[in-house]
Design a protein around this motif. Structure first.
Motif, PDB file in Angstrom:
ATOM      1  N   ARG A 237      -2.558   6.640 -10.433  1.00  0.00           N
ATOM      2  CA  ARG A 237      -2.172   5.509  -9.605  1.00  0.00           C
ATOM      3  C   ARG A 237      -0.878   4.901 -10.132  1.00  0.00           C
ATOM      4  O   ARG A 237      -0.832   4.360 -11.219  1.00  0.00           O
TER       5      ARG A 237
ATOM      6  N   ARG B 247      -4.367  -7.617 -10.762  1.00  0.00           N
ATOM      7  CA  ARG B 247      -4.955  -8.026  -9.488  1.00  0.00           C
ATOM      8  C   ARG B 247      -4.808  -9.524  -9.285  1.00  0.00           C
ATOM      9  O   ARG B 247      -5.067 -10.312 -10.201  1.00  0.00           O
TER      10      ARG B 247
ATOM     11  N   LEU C  69       1.857   2.782  -3.390  1.00  0.00           N
ATOM     12  CA  LEU C  69       0.853   3.638  -4.020  1.00  0.00           C
ATOM     13  C   LEU C  69       0.757   4.986  -3.318  1.00  0.00           C
ATOM     14  O   LEU C  69       0.506   6.014  -3.952  1.00  0.00           O
ATOM     15  N   LYS C  70       0.978   4.976  -2.016  1.00  0.00           N
ATOM     16  CA  LYS C  70       0.924   6.228  -1.248  1.00  0.00           C
ATOM     17  C   LYS C  70       2.037   7.177  -1.663  1.00  0.00           C
ATOM     18  O   LYS C  70       1.789   8.360  -1.936  1.00  0.00           O
TER      19      LYS C  70
ATOM     20  N   TYR D 225      -6.124  -1.820  -2.393  1.00  0.00           N
ATOM     21  CA  TYR D 225      -6.876  -0.670  -2.874  1.00  0.00           C
ATOM     22  C   TYR D 225      -7.838  -0.149  -1.812  1.00  0.00           C
ATOM     23  O   TYR D 225      -8.011   1.055  -1.653  1.00  0.00           O
TER      24      TYR D 225
ATOM     25  N   HIS E  81      -1.270  -9.142   3.196  1.00  0.00           N
ATOM     26  CA  HIS E  81      -0.654  -8.843   1.911  1.00  0.00           C
ATOM     27  C   HIS E  81       0.436  -9.857   1.574  1.00  0.00           C
ATOM     28  O   HIS E  81       0.566 -10.289   0.415  1.00  0.00           O
TER      29      HIS E  81
ATOM     30  N   THR F  21      -6.043   2.001   0.659  1.00  0.00           N
ATOM     31  CA  THR F  21      -5.712   3.348   0.192  1.00  0.00           C
ATOM     32  C   THR F  21      -6.881   4.314   0.344  1.00  0.00           C
ATOM     33  O   THR F  21      -6.671   5.528   0.382  1.00  0.00           O
ATOM     34  N   LEU F  22      -8.097   3.778   0.447  1.00  0.00           N
ATOM     35  CA  LEU F  22      -9.257   4.662   0.612  1.00  0.00           C
ATOM     36  C   LEU F  22      -9.210   5.412   1.931  1.00  0.00           C
ATOM     37  O   LEU F  22      -9.793   6.488   2.063  1.00  0.00           O
TER      38      LEU F  22
ATOM     39  N   THR G 268       0.817  -1.211   0.000  1.00  0.00           N
ATOM     40  CA  THR G 268       0.000   0.000   0.000  1.00  0.00           C
ATOM     41  C   THR G 268       0.848   1.257   0.000  1.00  0.00           C
ATOM     42  O   THR G 268       0.522   2.244  -0.674  1.00  0.00           O
TER      43      THR G 268
ATOM     44  N   SER H 202      -1.200  -6.670  -7.324  1.00  0.00           N
ATOM     45  CA  SER H 202      -1.694  -6.247  -6.020  1.00  0.00           C
ATOM     46  C   SER H 202      -3.029  -6.936  -5.761  1.00  0.00           C
ATOM     47  O   SER H 202      -3.534  -7.681  -6.595  1.00  0.00           O
TER      48      SER H 202
ATOM     49  N   ARG I 221      -7.121  -6.661  -3.873  1.00  0.00           N
ATOM     50  CA  ARG I 221      -8.225  -5.743  -3.607  1.00  0.00           C
ATOM     51  C   ARG I 221      -8.076  -5.046  -2.258  1.00  0.00           C
ATOM     52  O   ARG I 221      -8.415  -3.860  -2.110  1.00  0.00           O
TER      53      ARG I 221
END
Length: 311
Positions: A163, A171, A74-75, A148, A233, A151-152, A71, A143, A145
């Motif tokens: 992204r 996925r 992506l951040k 993702y 993960h 990240t919300l 994660t 990655s 689900r």
């Protein structure tokens, strides 16, 4: 010396390797293998001729080790932010000046916010080159689900960078049969729902990984959410057959490397370590080409200057 028709060259009936011939047929003339006339015929008339003669497609077959991205990748890839910044100004209204507050568009580079941690900053900069490796087909990123969904709950993920700089991310499947997963119901936060989901998993391998990452605190005690997500993960990466786990969580890498009772076949790498690992696999020419093209791709995406307006 036997001279064959020129069209047979396209069918590789004439040896192209220097060690296999002394002369070759070019432009309906026989020239020496050391002649500079080869420069003229180096560029073929069509791409099909090129591929048939020297099999160019083989030169662009890069290794694609399966990679799972965490994660935080992506951040830290969400570097460009379009924001509004407030300023004070004066307005002439009926002959009188009034002080008012207004907002103007501004572009922010989040990499500039990383202070006193050169390792973290260097890894964040290298994400642009790794994204180019995925876009160009040199690497293949995966990655799950849950990444993702995690990240919300992070701030600043709505980035103009896109992204992972537009790199395709594939996925992976669930490590076990899908279960009911509540994302939000207005009563609990997304993190609480994630913890409820992880706490209901009774798979023995996931239990081992929670102990390795430090999420397990003992019987009748709740899991630690961040470490529990790390364990999930890693479990997803294992079940999907990933070779590498790309992360910028240095604590996780240290914990996993020091674990003796529980081990994982997935190798945890930071961006800098991963780039050093895969770069030699591109070959000498391929490595230099990737470094140059990757730099040109990453420079405007991670090295841009902050300023007024949305760029």
């Amino acid at each position: 010396m036997h001279v064959e028709l020129r069209h047979q060259l396209a069918h590789r009936l004439v040896a192209l390797q220097r060690r296999q011939r002394d002369f070759r047929l070019e432009s309906w003339a026989v020239v020496s293998s050391r002649s500079f006339c080869h420069i003229r015929s180096f560029v073929p008339a069509t791409l099909q001729d090129w591929e048939r003669k020297i099999h160019l497609t083989h030169l662009f077959r890069f290794p694609e080790p399966p990679l799972f991205i965490d994660t935080n990748i992506l951040k830290f890839a969400a570097v460009k932010k379009h924001v509004y910044r407030s300023r004070l100004g004066t307005v002439d209204w009926g002959g009188t000046d009034y002080e008012v507050e207004y907002h103007e568009r501004y572009t922010v580079n989040d990499i500039h916010k990383i202070k006193n941690n050169e390792t973290l900053k260097s890894d964040a900069i290298l994400l642009g080159m790794l994204a180019y490796a995925g876009i160009s087909g040199r690497l293949k990123f995966h990655s799950h689900r849950e990444v993702y969904l995690e990240t919300l709950g992070l701030r600043g993920m709505c980035s103009a960078s896109g992204r992972f700089f537009g790199c395709p991310i594939h996925r992976v499947a669930d490590p076990m049969a899908p279960r009911v997963r509540i994302i939000s119901d207005g009563k609990k936060s997304g993190a609480d729902h994630a913890l409820d989901f992880l706490s209901r998993i009774r798979h023995p391998r996931y239990g081992e990984l929670t102990r390795m990452t430090g999420a397990y605190q003992g019987p009748n005690k709740p899991l630690i959410i961040n470490q529990a997500m790390d364990a999930y993960h890693l479990w997803c990466a294992e079940c999907a057959g990933m070779n590498y786990f790309l992360t910028m969580d240095y604590r996780l890498q240290k914990v996993v490397s020091q674990s003796k009772k529980v081990e994982t076949p997935v190798v945890i790498k930071t961006p800098n370590q991963l780039l050093r690992e895969v770069l030699p696999k591109f070959g000498l020419v391929g490595a230099f080409k990737f470094l140059w093209q990757g730099y040109r791709f990453a420079k405007p995406r991670v090295g841009f200057d902050e300023g007024k307006g949305w760029t």
